[in-house]
Design a protein around this motif. Structure first.
Motif, short mmCIF file in Angstrom:
data_model
loop_
_atom_site.label_atom_id
_atom_site.label_comp_id
_atom_site.label_asym_id
_atom_site.label_seq_id
_atom_site.Cartn_x
_atom_site.Cartn_y
_atom_site.Cartn_z
N UNK A 109 -15.41 12.93 -8.30
CA UNK A 109 -16.38 12.35 -8.45
C UNK A 109 -17.17 13.12 -9.60
N UNK A 110 -17.18 14.72 -9.46
CA UNK A 110 -17.77 15.59 -10.53
C UNK A 110 -17.04 15.36 -11.87
N UNK A 137 -19.99 11.38 -11.51
CA UNK A 137 -20.43 10.38 -10.59
C UNK A 137 -21.36 11.36 -9.66
N UNK A 138 -22.13 10.99 -8.86
CA UNK A 138 -22.73 11.64 -7.68
C UNK A 138 -21.66 12.13 -6.75
N UNK A 139 -21.60 13.21 -6.24
CA UNK A 139 -20.54 13.72 -5.33
C UNK A 139 -20.10 12.93 -4.16
N UNK A 140 -20.96 12.01 -3.80
CA UNK A 140 -20.69 11.16 -2.58
C UNK A 140 -20.44 9.93 -2.93
N UNK A 185 -6.53 10.71 -3.30
CA UNK A 185 -8.01 10.12 -3.66
C UNK A 185 -7.88 9.57 -5.26
N UNK A 186 -8.22 8.27 -5.22
CA UNK A 186 -8.51 7.61 -6.62
C UNK A 186 -10.18 7.47 -6.76
N UNK A 187 -10.96 8.32 -7.86
CA UNK A 187 -12.17 8.18 -8.06
C UNK A 187 -12.37 7.47 -9.51
N UNK A 188 -13.32 6.63 -9.67
CA UNK A 188 -13.49 5.93 -10.80
C UNK A 188 -15.04 6.14 -11.40
N UNK A 189 -15.08 6.56 -12.69
CA UNK A 189 -16.42 6.61 -13.18
C UNK A 189 -17.42 5.24 -12.90
#
Length: 329
Positions: free
Chosen positions: A41-42, A46-49, A112-116
């Motif tokens: 997220x960083x 994004x916010x970390x959560x 883990x997949x994070x997205x903007x």
């Protein structure tokens, strides 16, 4: 929007969990490797959560319906964007129609997949995490199915693509965590309330090798090994339980409570894994050998501070890249 093209069992939406509801029987849930979610997220601003996709069965494929920046963190799976390799722990950009495939990791357990913007599913009790036993949160309270569509929260402003990457925690923090020797994962823990009731068996808890048994899941890891038991039978009232607590049921094989930990239980507690080592346990596969390392509150605090400094370094790196690209002044 993201479309789930292919998935296996138990892949879900997770964030950093929903603390504060254990008193009414609701587990915190959240990512088994929260550090991977925080870093992903960083990297994306994004916010970390922010909510992410947690994968523990493979292969997994998603199709992007719009331009999106994403990062893949956690276990070192083979990541393919339109059949071309893409790095983990790095920001990438997808355009409409792009397909991201995650194959079985070579080591460790979860990707883990994070997205903007973050995965945009309804907030339930302050979190977007999936609670499978309760059937709520995440995507309809269940694991993904092929054909599911996940919304992406809007990004505050469309910015220039920033291909920032970082060193993964296992390498960047290798001096902070006990080294794995002969494929044995060393996990730090602090003696818990009923530790001394186990007498000589308490010493054996620390000295022997344990193995994560197939009877393990997001709720808890049951450990196989020579059983340990209290010196005398003990009857206890149910008490509060949190992730990291190591309980010993009558059979004598310990259970480490994990992200979906029970909110209460009556088994005696022999130890508690320090919070900074829980992400390493979350990446341990069935069959992994474990040795517990006796630790102290001061050591636990020092490890927590080291992890926080690492995340702060990632924040600074992401900011420097955005400043170099003229995204921020």
């Amino acid at each position: 929007m993201i479309e789930i093209v292919q998935t296996g069992p138990l892949n879900t939406v997770q964030d950093l969990g929903r603390p504060g509801y254990r008193a009414i029987g609701v587990s915190a849930s959240g990512a088994m490797d929260p550090l991977a979610v925080r870093v992903g997220n960083v990297l994306l601003g994004n916010a970390q959560d922010a909510a992410a996709i947690e994968l523990q069965t493979f292969p997994f494929k998603v199709r992007f319906a719009a331009i999106a920046e994403f990062a893949v963190t956690g276990a070192d799976g083979a990541n393919l964007l339109n059949d071309r390799d893409v790095m983990s722990w790095c920001v990438h950009r997808a355009v409409p129609g792009d397909v991201l495939e995650i194959r079985q990791p070579r080591r460790m357990a979860r990707v883990y997949i994070t997205v903007a913007g973050g995965v945009d599913v309804p907030v339930v009790m302050g979190s977007r995490s999936t609670t499978l036993r309760g059937g709520f949160g995440g995507s309809h309270g269940r694991p993904f199915a092929a054909g599911d569509a996940l919304a992406i929260a809007p990004v505050e402003s469309q910015v220039q693509y920033r291909p920032v990457a970082v060193v993964e925690p296992a390498a960047a923090l290798q001096g902070i965590f006990p080294s794995s020797i002969d494929d044995v994962l060393h996990v730090r823990a602090i003696p818990a309330g009923e530790h001394d009731l186990f007498a000589s068996d308490a010493d054996r808890f620390w000295s022997q090798l344990w193995r994560i048994s197939p009877q393990s899941d997001r709720t808890g890891y049951r450990l196989s090994g020579e059983p340990i038991k209290p010196e005398a039978p003990v009857e206890m009232r149910s008490h509060g339980v949190v992730p990291g607590v190591v309980q010993v049921p009558p059979g004598g094989e310990p259970i480490i409570q994990m992200s979906d930990a029970n909110t209460a239980g009556g088994y005696p507690k022999i130890a508690g894994v320090i919070e900074s080592d829980l992400w390493r346990l979350g990446q341990a596969r069935i069959g992994t050998k474990i040795r517990f390392v006796r630790s102290t509150h001061a050591e636990a605090r020092a490890a927590e501070q080291a992890v926080d400094r690492y995340v702060e370094d990632v924040c600074r790196t992401a900011t420097m890249v955005k400043r170099a690209l003229g995204v921020i002044a």
